[in-house]
Write an enzyme that holds these catalytic residues in place. Structure first.
Site, PDB file in Angstrom:
ATOM      1  N   HIS A 103       0.859  -1.183   0.000  1.00 47.78           N
ATOM      2  CA  HIS A 103       0.000   0.000   0.000  1.00 47.78           C
ATOM      3  C   HIS A 103       0.897   1.234   0.000  1.00 47.78           C
ATOM      4  CE1 HIS A 103      -3.171  -2.790   1.884  1.00 47.78           C
ATOM      5  NE2 HIS A 103      -3.374  -2.685   0.582  1.00 47.78           N
TER       6      HIS A 103
ATOM      7  N   HIS B 169       3.366  -4.168   6.528  1.00 46.64           N
ATOM      8  CA  HIS B 169       2.418  -3.057   6.386  1.00 46.64           C
ATOM      9  C   HIS B 169       2.542  -2.106   7.573  1.00 46.64           C
ATOM     10  CE1 HIS B 169      -0.215  -4.537   3.023  1.00 46.64           C
ATOM     11  NE2 HIS B 169       0.329  -5.699   3.382  1.00 46.64           N
TER      12      HIS B 169
ATOM     13  N   TYR C 100      -0.574   0.708   9.659  1.00 49.69           N
ATOM     14  CA  TYR C 100      -0.077   0.780  11.019  1.00 49.69           C
ATOM     15  C   TYR C 100      -0.995  -0.023  11.927  1.00 49.69           C
ATOM     16  CZ  TYR C 100      -3.839   4.305  11.363  1.00 49.69           C
ATOM     17  OH  TYR C 100      -5.056   4.942  11.309  1.00 49.69           O
TER      18      TYR C 100
ATOM     19  N   GLU D 289       1.918  -5.483  10.816  1.00 48.35           N
ATOM     20  CA  GLU D 289       1.512  -4.070  10.778  1.00 48.35           C
ATOM     21  C   GLU D 289       2.399  -3.311  11.758  1.00 48.35           C
ATOM     22  OE1 GLU D 289      -0.821  -2.669   8.905  1.00 48.35           O
ATOM     23  OE2 GLU D 289      -2.133  -4.303   8.227  1.00 48.35           O
TER      24      GLU D 289
END
Length: 420
Positions: free
Chosen positions: A178, A309, A311, A385
């Site tokens: 992303h 990733h 967050y 994350e």
């Protein structure tokens, strides 16, 4: 702005996603980030949120974070059961994040750790990889895993130890899936930097490099990454167009050809930030990534996959598409995640939550972790994350790059040690 919201409201669109070409960089000065508690009765909530929010960031099962313009704050807070302002000025956070810093590559040398003190333009990331590889030509090579919509190669670095190239099970690591998750680019590069620069001096690193072949792609979404640097800092998807819509982009992590057709974990709207595409695996980036995964599977196999990733500070494992399913080696996944979270926390106190992806966070379909577990036959498959929990979110200040990459490296060492 239009978007589809369902379940935990994870199906959203970005500000300006209906505009294929922006005239200038989007200015977020004065925009706020709110954390909303979802109302028990969501009648009309989705429609109102669509009208008021600029971006939905990281949704959860009971809350979601949104970016909102100053004039819409009061109206948005009025439709939520509870709300908290977690960022008073998103534009100020962008300033704190720091400007992109062009690196000095005037001398041919292995990059120094100072690289991890600032964010950098995309072109410099390619130079970083090439310079790093040039210092260790006997145990690394640059590879590509297909090309993006706009023709950029998906560039990675392959690292090996004793036994030679391609002789050991694969560890595959993806970053910047992303576009707005810049800390993931830096973190995956730090992994590669540590594995190569510490091989000759650190017995633990040497043993880990000798145990696996590493394939690390710091930016699997290069077009989106560039767009987030030049035009919209909060851009998420790739830059693929759809003939039937003025909206742009597919979510690369909803386009993998495994359980893509299942409903509830992605969107069929081209304007959504989790748009799954028109067919499974129809994003050019996914075509290249799938081909590499299948090749590694058919070779020495995949021991570990990490999809990095931000967050939220989570360590997640399959499955994303069905909250009732349990992966066959769930106990081992949990044990490895528990140790990794403890290793991360021991460095700087950062706490991670861990568990199966769907039941711990939210449903996802067509995800890399599910595909690489079920079709790629990876022994272990995780989404990490990274920092933080929303105060900075996707715009983590440059001052947090080194603390983040160092603690995450500790988590990686623990994971690799326990994955064998």
């Amino acid at each position: 702005m239009r978007f589809l919201l369902s379940g935990a409201l994870l199906l959203t669109t970005a500000l300006g996603s209906a505009v294929p070409k922006a005239d200038k960089k989007i200015d977020y000065t004065g925009f706020k980030v709110l954390r909303l508690s979802l109302p028990k009765t969501k009648q009309n909530f989705d429609v109102q949120l669509e009208e008021l929010a600029a971006h939905v960031l990281n949704p959860g099962k009971t809350t979601l974070d949104v970016v909102v313009s100053p004039e819409n704050v009061d109206a948005l807070r009025a439709i939520a059961s509870e709300s908290t302002i977690i960022n008073e000025d998103f534009g100020a956070s962008l300033a704190e994040e720091g400007t992109l810093k062009a690196a000095d590559f005037s001398t041919a040398a292995v990059p120094a750790e100072t690289w991890f003190t600032a964010y950098h333009p995309y072109a410099d990331h390619l130079t970083f990889l090439r310079d790093l590889q040039a210092g260790f030509t006997g145990q690394s090579e640059i590879f590509t895993a297909g090309t993006s919509v706009q023709g950029r190669p998906l560039t990675g670095i392959h690292i090996w130890g004793s036994g030679g190239k391609g002789s050991k099970p694969a560890v595959l690591i993806h970053g910047t899936v992303h576009a707005r998750e810049w800390i993931t680019t830096m973190t995956t590069e730090y992994f590669a930097w540590q594995l190569l620069t510490k091989y000759a001096s650190d017995a633990t690193v040497k043993s880990l490099v000798d145990k696996y072949d590493y394939y690390i792609i710091p930016a699997v979404n290069p077009d989106g990454f560039v767009y987030s640097q030049t035009t919209d800092r909060l851009w998420r998807k790739n830059r693929q167009t759809v003939s039937s819509s003025s909206c742009v982009g597919r979510d690369i992590n909803r386009n993998w050809p495994y359980k893509w057709e299942v409903t509830g974990g992605a969107s069929t709207s081209p304007c959504s930030e989790t748009y799954k595409g028109q067919a499974a695996g129809d994003a050019p980036e996914n075509k290249g990534l799938v081909a590499q995964v299948n090749s590694l599977r058919d070779g020495k196999g995949i021991r570990l996959y990490l999809d990095i990733h931000s967050y939220g500070q989570y360590i997640l494992w399959p499955y994303g598409y069905d909250c009732s399913l349990v992966v066959h080696n769930s106990a081992q996944h949990r044990s490895i995640a528990t140790s990794a979270a403890a290793a991360i926390r021991a460095v700087s106190g950062t706490a991670y939550t861990f568990g199966p992806s769907c039941s711990t966070l939210y449903a996802t379909t067509g995800s890399s972790v599910d595909y690489i577990d079920a079709t790629g036959n990876s022994t272990y498959s995780y989404t990490w994350e990274l920092r933080d929990k929303g105060n900075a979110g996707f715009v983590l200040p440059a001052s947090q790059i080194q603390p983040t990459v160092r603690e995450t490296w500790a988590g990686l060492v623990s994971t690799l040690t326990n994955a064998g």
